[in-house]
Design a protein around this motif. Structure first.
Motif, short mmCIF file in Angstrom:
data_model
loop_
_atom_site.label_atom_id
_atom_site.label_comp_id
_atom_site.label_asym_id
_atom_site.label_seq_id
_atom_site.Cartn_x
_atom_site.Cartn_y
_atom_site.Cartn_z
N GLU A 10 17.81 22.53 -10.48
CA GLU A 10 18.87 23.34 -11.08
C GLU A 10 18.99 24.61 -10.27
N LYS A 11 20.16 25.15 -10.18
CA LYS A 11 20.38 26.44 -9.50
C LYS A 11 20.29 27.55 -10.53
N ILE A 18 15.10 25.81 -8.92
CA ILE A 18 14.03 25.60 -9.88
C ILE A 18 13.93 24.10 -10.09
N GLY A 19 12.74 23.53 -9.90
CA GLY A 19 12.57 22.10 -10.06
C GLY A 19 11.90 21.78 -11.38
N ASN A 20 12.51 20.92 -12.16
CA ASN A 20 11.91 20.42 -13.40
C ASN A 20 11.36 19.05 -13.10
N ILE A 21 10.13 18.80 -13.46
CA ILE A 21 9.50 17.52 -13.20
C ILE A 21 9.44 16.74 -14.50
#
Length: 141
Positions: A10-11, A18-21
Motif C-alpha cells: 500500500e502507498k 508499507i507491506g502487509n504480510i
C-alpha cells in the motif's frame, strides 16, 4: 506460523511502501492408488494435487525412486502444451508424453515422474489405469 507469504503493498502519504504480510495455508492434497499390472509388477501412483497443478509419481514397491520428472503446461500461443524434461535422461520420453496428454485432459500444468522401465505394452496398461482413476476420481487431480 506456517504458510505461504503473500505481500500486499500500500502507498502511504510519502514515497515509502508499507507491506502487509498475509499468511495463507498451503494447499497440497495427496492421493495414492496402485494396480497389479503383471504378476510380478505392482505399479504405485501418488498424486499431489496443488492449487493450479498436479504432480503424479509413478513407480513400484520393488524400486521406489525419483529419478525422472517432466512438466507440461498449456501455452496461449500454441495448441500443443509446452513440455520440459526437468530430471532424468532426455531419451526417456514416457513422462514427457504422459505429461503432455494429461495437461490437455486436466487443463492445468502437470508434472510426471515416471520411474518404471517398461515397453510400449506395459506403458499402455499403466497409462490406461491412470486415465480410469482420473475418470472415477477427478476431484483428486
Amino acid at each position: 506460523m506456517n504458510g505461504t507469504l503473500r505481500e500486499n503493498s500500500e502507498k502511504n502519504d510519502g514515497d515509502d511502501e508499507i507491506g502487509n504480510i498475509e499468511f495463507i495455508e498451503p494447499s497440497i492434497n495427496v492421493y495414492d492408488f496402485q494396480e497389479a499390472i503383471t504378476e510380478t509388477l505392482t505399479v504405485k501412483y501418488q498424486v499431489l494435487k496443488m492449487n493450479n497443478s498436479a504432480l503424479i509419481w509413478i513407480g513400484s514397491n520393488n524400486s521406489p525412486k525419483f529419478s525422472d520428472l517432466s512438466l507440461a503446461m498449456k501455452s496461449p500461443y500454441d495448441t500443443l502444451p509446452l513440455t520440459s524434461k526437468i530430471l532424468g535422461h532426455s531419451s526417456d520420453s514416457p513422462s514427457l508424453n504422459l505429461a503432455n496428454k494429461l495437461t490437455k485432459k486436466l487443463n492445468k500444468p502437470v508434472y510426471i515422474s515416471f520411474n518404471i522401465p517398461c515397453d510400449r505394452i506395459l506403458l499402455t496398461d499403466i497409462e490406461k489405469r491412470l486415465l480410469i482413476e482420473i475418470k472415477n476420481n477427478p476431484q483428486v487431480f
